[in-house]
Design an enzyme around this catalytic site. Structure first.
Site, short mmCIF file in Angstrom:
data_model
loop_
_atom_site.label_atom_id
_atom_site.label_comp_id
_atom_site.label_asym_id
_atom_site.label_seq_id
_atom_site.Cartn_x
_atom_site.Cartn_y
_atom_site.Cartn_z
N GLY A 67 -24.11 -5.41 27.63
CA GLY A 67 -24.31 -5.03 29.02
C GLY A 67 -24.83 -3.68 28.94
N ASN A 346 -8.00 -7.22 -16.92
CA ASN A 346 -6.61 -7.47 -17.30
C ASN A 346 -6.55 -8.62 -18.18
OD1 ASN A 346 -4.76 -5.48 -15.91
ND2 ASN A 346 -6.03 -6.11 -14.24
N THR A 348 -9.25 -11.33 -18.08
CA THR A 348 -10.82 -11.98 -18.23
C THR A 348 -11.29 -11.75 -19.62
OG1 THR A 348 -11.40 -11.73 -15.78
CG2 THR A 348 -13.05 -12.11 -17.11
N HIS A 751 -12.15 -6.66 -1.15
CA HIS A 751 -10.60 -6.94 -0.99
C HIS A 751 -10.58 -7.15 0.51
CE1 HIS A 751 -9.13 -4.11 -4.42
NE2 HIS A 751 -9.42 -5.19 -4.80
#
Length: 1092
Positions: A67, A346, A348, A751
């Site tokens: 508006g 960690n 992969t 995240h």
């Protein structure tokens, strides 16, 4: 991510469909959508009210304060709407800093009303519950509603009532409208809860004598609740923020993400930019974007994205080729750079994911060179050395400049190199290979003394914090200061054998007396035991079907590590909290709906349970305990000295970045005392201050590191605690996401919680507040390691930390599978196969991908050619094979094989048993004559025997000619199956020498007896030999070998199996009972003396 904005049209559709209220909601479903393609005549037919009512028109593209921006056309007829749209539709406009094209508009009925009939309503989620805001003056000039509006907090699991709404919110509302407003707000809140909204604002909400009108609406829903709300939501489209186009490549990656257990994200910021990123990890992706923007690259940053959660080689290839395709569409005068970055993984396998990227680089090597692309790579984690080697190798073979770096290089150093701010080292230092850490190089097999479980900086024995204290009845139970010790025992929910073995190896290298995993819970199997290694020794860990059995049998367990999926993590966590012995729960799953997480948090606070996660890798306490895959493989555990405690404790949101902190802290200090990744969701189970205050109260912790991020306000509690003197230990803190304030449109990072909803939630604001409160804050993530080292060195100089002498950890044997992955061992295979490979993304038949099998339309005959003969056969050969299968499919119920199948089926046996019963009758006397006929006729023909000589020799030797003779058919009553095949073979085969020879033999045999014809078995046998010898795909030796090893009988077995299955199904369908052979069809010929 979880909270996603929806269009006004979608939000109103949800409201009109599902709201339950006594208030009369007007103009339900009265809206029309307009785009550049809209046909207004057809639109008026679909929505006749457009021709009779006054109208409102406005863009529906997530634009705030329309508006005030003059973007609402009011009180128009349809012609007026068209005129109003002309200068706006498909025109570029500026909204704040964002420049975009107005392309989607909403038309609704105009509602005449007075100013005093406008109200403001908003519901939004917070950690402690949902706030309902109400202001009695709504509309465009509502102003600062946070300051003006009445607020009502509905706590988690609490219910809203009309009385509480009237009492708390409607004190200034007109008396005659309170009942309607209260009913509507209660209905709205229940809708908000049921449909998993996270934000819902109506301004203005108009209430007249006719009812309630929802004029303008903005909303967000929790996209992770799709599996719960799919039936009510339907297929929801999430529009991009205004100023950013929706690209098909983004939709493609979103689709890949939805179909994968891994995480794949892509947002295009500036497709013409020269700086492109391909970053592993939600936290790391933000850090790289921050660094690029800090170094002046914000206007050239082309994309934001991340891949994580161990994507497969094919998924990584699909992701990488999408990026490479986008960046090689337009040339840039300065060339382009691709930053393939990441923290230390960690779990992969870096080499496996890099194989996918390398494939994509090879496929795009020509356009990459044409666009002068330079690639910078930095990565760590399992098998990262092999990944870097492969990446460097592809640079050499393709001629593309690729610079590779490992954990020895600071994570974001490659950004400075890529942007020309720091030199590129000629030969970066090479970190030791994964295998070097795992093989015993000390010459000693003894285990060192387990003295490393006290703080690395202290020699005195001490008590490590305190357990949870019992609270007075009714009050929440206080949570433990010490979550883990060297005696901590845990239960793992889920069949995560790799994670459990990693925990065992960590325990062993930390010189723990016993494994930290007492049991596993897996509801999809019965109770059993699972084998693991404890050093060199094999041990058994019990696996239970239900939680109650595990808890009863292991009362010493106080930690649960929950690997349940996002769909079942809530139920399994709530069940676990029923057992008072559990003090800590780690929830690994990403994508749990926020409403469920908040219920978990409430229950945990009431019971004194510490929650780590959701969406986390966990945490680690060197020398004591590690959660699941935290800290990565053993090589990283040893490289980062996580087998014994240091003096620095940290807390981070990101799991990947927590491993990066392990690396940074081990290189700049005496090591980590404890580290926790609280998870990337908007409402983590425990917050920064929960852990920072624990560290403050833990004597072994001498300094604290916090890696915060954009979104939320938890970091301000750390500021407050420092100012109040509650935290006295040095705190080094950095909040990632500083780049967000530089972008013109909103970007949702990897995240779910990494999104600022107000100025105070930005990383820039939080970093300033932390610095002002006395925390040590670097200028950028690049300098984090330097600040940590500076603070640590100061503590050492003051004598607060006294570094101890290193003690070597015990050697842990390497797993066979990992040793093979690293190329350290070889072993002869138990099986060899050359026809099929199912290991890749696509099934392969004899070198031909399954997609190609279908594209080529080779049919069943061609497929059989690939699997049986390892050849792509000519089309006529494929057709002949299919014809053979058709003619051998069945020959009635009387033949022995069909008879056996029928008897077996009627005895109530299953399909496999009945089929096998029939197949076992196939041999020389029934159906097995194909091979024998082929061999006999081939041998006679190849030796030069005349047909008459062959017949005479077989008669002399007293042998039947296989493939000659039929019980029913004769020369006068020919077998039409043979006739059909003969016509085809004569028309299509290049040569039919053996068939012609067999037909000459038939002339001789039928002259003696008319039924001694070349039967279907014989015909297929000899014709197949002609096919193998003359189709051009086989040598003579190969053709003879296939006959010798029984390939031709396979045709009959495969074909007749179809008939046998048909007979089995027929008997079952006819519901035939047990078969008993009639006496009158049996001749009983017993010896005479027996019958007397």
């Amino acid at each position: 991510m979880s909270a996603k904005a929806i269009s006004e049209q979608t939000g109103k559709e949800f409201l009109y469909k599902h709201i339950c209220t006594s208030a009369a909601v007007q103009n339900r479903f009265r809206y029309a959508n307009v785009t550049a393609e809209t046909d207004f005549d057809r639109l008026a037919q679909e929505h006749p009210w457009l021709l009779t009512e006054r109208l409102v028109v406005k863009p529906d593209q997530l634009i705030k304060r329309r508006g005030k921006l003059g973007l609402v056309g009011v009180n128009l007829d349809l012609k007026g709407v068209k005129e109003w749209l002309k200068p706006r539709l498909m025109k570029e406009t500026m909204v704040g800093k964002a420049k975009g094209i107005l392309k989607n508009f909403l038309i609704e009925p105009f509602v005449p009303h007075k100013q005093e009939e406008e109200f403001y309503v908003c519901i939004y989620a917070s950690r402690e519950g949902d706030y309902v805001l109400f202001h009695h003056e709504g509309g465009v000039d509502v102003g600062d509603v946070d300051a003006k509006a009445k607020k009502l907090l509905i706590g988690v699991d609490e219910k809203i009532t009309e009385d509480s709404v009237k009492k708390e919110l409607l004190t200034h509302a007109p008396n005659d409208k309170r009942a309607v407003l209260a009913s509507f707000i209660v209905g709205l809140f229940n809708l908000y809860e049921d449909l998993f909204f996270t934000y819902l604002e109506i301004n203005p909400l108009v209430v007249t004598k006719d009812g309630v009108y929802v004029l303008d609406m903005a909303a967000k829903i929790d996209a992770t609740a799709d599996y719960i709300c799919k039936a009510k939501w339907g297929d929801v489209e999430f529009p991009p923020p205004f100023g950013r186009e929706a690209y098909p490549e983004e939709a493609y990656i979103a689709d890949l993400d939805a179909k994968s257990g891994a995480s794949l994200k892509l947002t295009l910021l500036n497709p013409r930019g020269r700086i492109w990123t391909m970053v592993a990890g939600g936290g790391a992706s933000v850090v790289y974007s921050d660094t690029i923007c800090d170094l002046g690259g914000v206007n050239e940053l082309a994309n934001y994205g991340e891949y994580s959660g161990a994507p497969s080689e094919q998924q990584t290839y699909d992701y990488a080729k999408t990026i490479l395709s986008l960046m090689t569409r337009e040339k840039h005068i300065d060339g382009k750079v691709l930053i393939i970055g990441g923290s230390i993984a960690n779990f992969t396998n870096v080499a496996a994911t890099f194989k996918g990227i390398v494939r994509a680089i090879r496929d795009y090597q020509v356009p990459l060179k044409e666009h002068e692309v330079t690639i910078f790579v930095r990565r760590g984690g399992p098998n990262y050395q092999e990944g870097l080697r492969v990446m460097g190798e592809v640079g050499k073979t393709t001629g593309i400049p690729i610079h590779v770096f490992g954990t020895e290089t600071h994570m974001t150093a490659i950004v400075g190199m890529a942007l020309g701010h720091r030199p590129i080292p000629n030969q970066p230092p090479v970190a030791a290979h994964t295998a070097n850490f795992l093989l015993n190089t000390s010459g000693s097999t003894s285990t060192p003394v387990s003295s490393r479980t006290s703080s690395f900086s202290e020699n005195k024995a001490r008590v490590e914090g305190s357990p949870a204290k019992k609270a007075k009845s009714g009050a929440p139970i206080a949570k433990a200061t010490t979550l883990f010790t060297k005696h901590t025992k845990s239960i793992v929910w889920g069949m995560q054998t790799r994670a459990v073995q990693g925990m065992m190896d960590f325990d062993y290298v930390c010189s723990r007396d016993e494994p930290s995993v007492a049991a596993m819970v897996y509801p999809f199997t019965g109770d059993h035991k699972q084998k693991f290694y404890w050093g060199h020794k094999e041990i058994l860990i019990p696996v239970y079907k239900n939680m109650s059995d595990a808890m009863k049998k292991h009362p010493d367990v106080d930690v649960l590590i929950n690997f349940a999926s996002l769909r079942s993590a809530f139920d399994s966590t709530m069940e676990t909290m029923q057992y008072p012995q559990i003090h800590t729960i780690a929830i690994i799953a990403e994508g749990i709906p926020e409403a469920h997480t908040r219920k978990i948090i409430k229950a945990a606070d009431e019971k004194g349970v510490t929650i780590i996660g959701p969406a986390t890798v966990g945490g680690i306490k060197p020398g004591c305990f590690k959660i699941g895959n935290t800290g990565g493989m053993l090589d990283n555990i040893l490289a980062s000295k996580l087998y014994r405690p240091g003096s620095v404790a940290y807390v981070s949101r990101s799991g990947g970045m927590s491993n990066e902190l392990n690396n940074i802290i081990s290189r700049t200090t005496d090591g980590v005392f404890e580290g926790v990744a609280i998870g990337g969701d908007r409402y983590p189970g425990s917050v920064f201050t929960d852990h920072v205050l624990r560290y403050q109260d833990t004597p072994g912790v001498k300094m604290i590191v916090v890696l915060g991020e954009i979104g939320g306000t938890e970091e301000y509690k750390i500021c407050q605690a420092i100012k109040q003197g509650r935290i006295t230990k040095p705190v080094v803190c950095w909040c990632i996401g500083t780049c967000a304030t530089m972008f013109s449109s909103e970007v949702q990072f990897g995240h779910a919680g990494a999104c600022a909803n107000q100025a105070s939630e930005t990383a820039v604001a939080k970093n300033k507040a932390l610095k002002d409160s006395g925390a040590f804050v670097p200028k950028s993530f690049d300098e984090l390691g330097e600040i940590i080292k500076s603070v640590y060195d100061d503590l050492v100089a003051k004598g607060v930390i006294q570094p101890a002498e290193e003690v070597p950890p015990p050697t842990v044997p390497m797993d066979y599978s990992w040793a093979r992955e690293l190329g350290l061992i070889r072993k002869p295979a138990s099986f060899m196969t050359s026809i099929c490979d199912e290991r890749g993304q696509e099934l392969i038949y004899a070198g031909m991908p399954i997609t190609e099998v279908f594209k080529s339309e080779i049919g069943l005959g061609g497929t059989l050619g690939l699997l049986w003969f390892q050849r792509r056969l000519p089309r006529y050969a494929c057709q002949f094979i299919e014809m053979c299968l058709m003619v051998t499919a069945d020959h009635g119920p009387a033949v022995s094989g069909a008879h056996n199948t029928i008897v077996c089926a009627r005895a109530g046996k299953d399909l496999i048993s009945s089929l096998t019963s029939g197949l076992l009758t196939i041999g020389d006397r029934f159906g097995g004559a194909l091979d024998a006929a082929a061999k006999q006729f081939s041998k006679a023909f190849d030796s030069g025997m005349l047909p008459m000589e062959f017949v005479n020799k077989m008669k002399k030797d007293g042998k039947l000619i296989m493939g000659i003779g039929h019980r029913v058919k004769s020369i006068n009553n020919p077998d039409m199956r043979v006739q059909i095949l003969k016509d085809f073979v004569k028309q299509h085969f290049p040569s039919t020498q053996l068939l012609d020879y067999a037909l000459d033999v038939e002339k001789i045999t039928t002259s003696k007896k008319p039924n001694l014809i070349l039967n279907v078995d014989g015909f297929i046998g000899v014709a197949f030999v002609d096919l193998l010898r003359t189709c051009g795909g086989f040598t003579r030796d190969e053709a003879d070998e296939f006959v010798e090893i029984g390939a031709l009988n396979g045709i009959f077995v495969l074909g007749r199996s179809m008939g046998f299955i048909g007979h089995y199904l027929d008997q079952k369908r006819l519901k035939q009972g047990l078969y008993r052979h009639p006496w009158d069809d049996i001749s009983y010929v017993l010896p005479e003396h027996m019958s007397m």
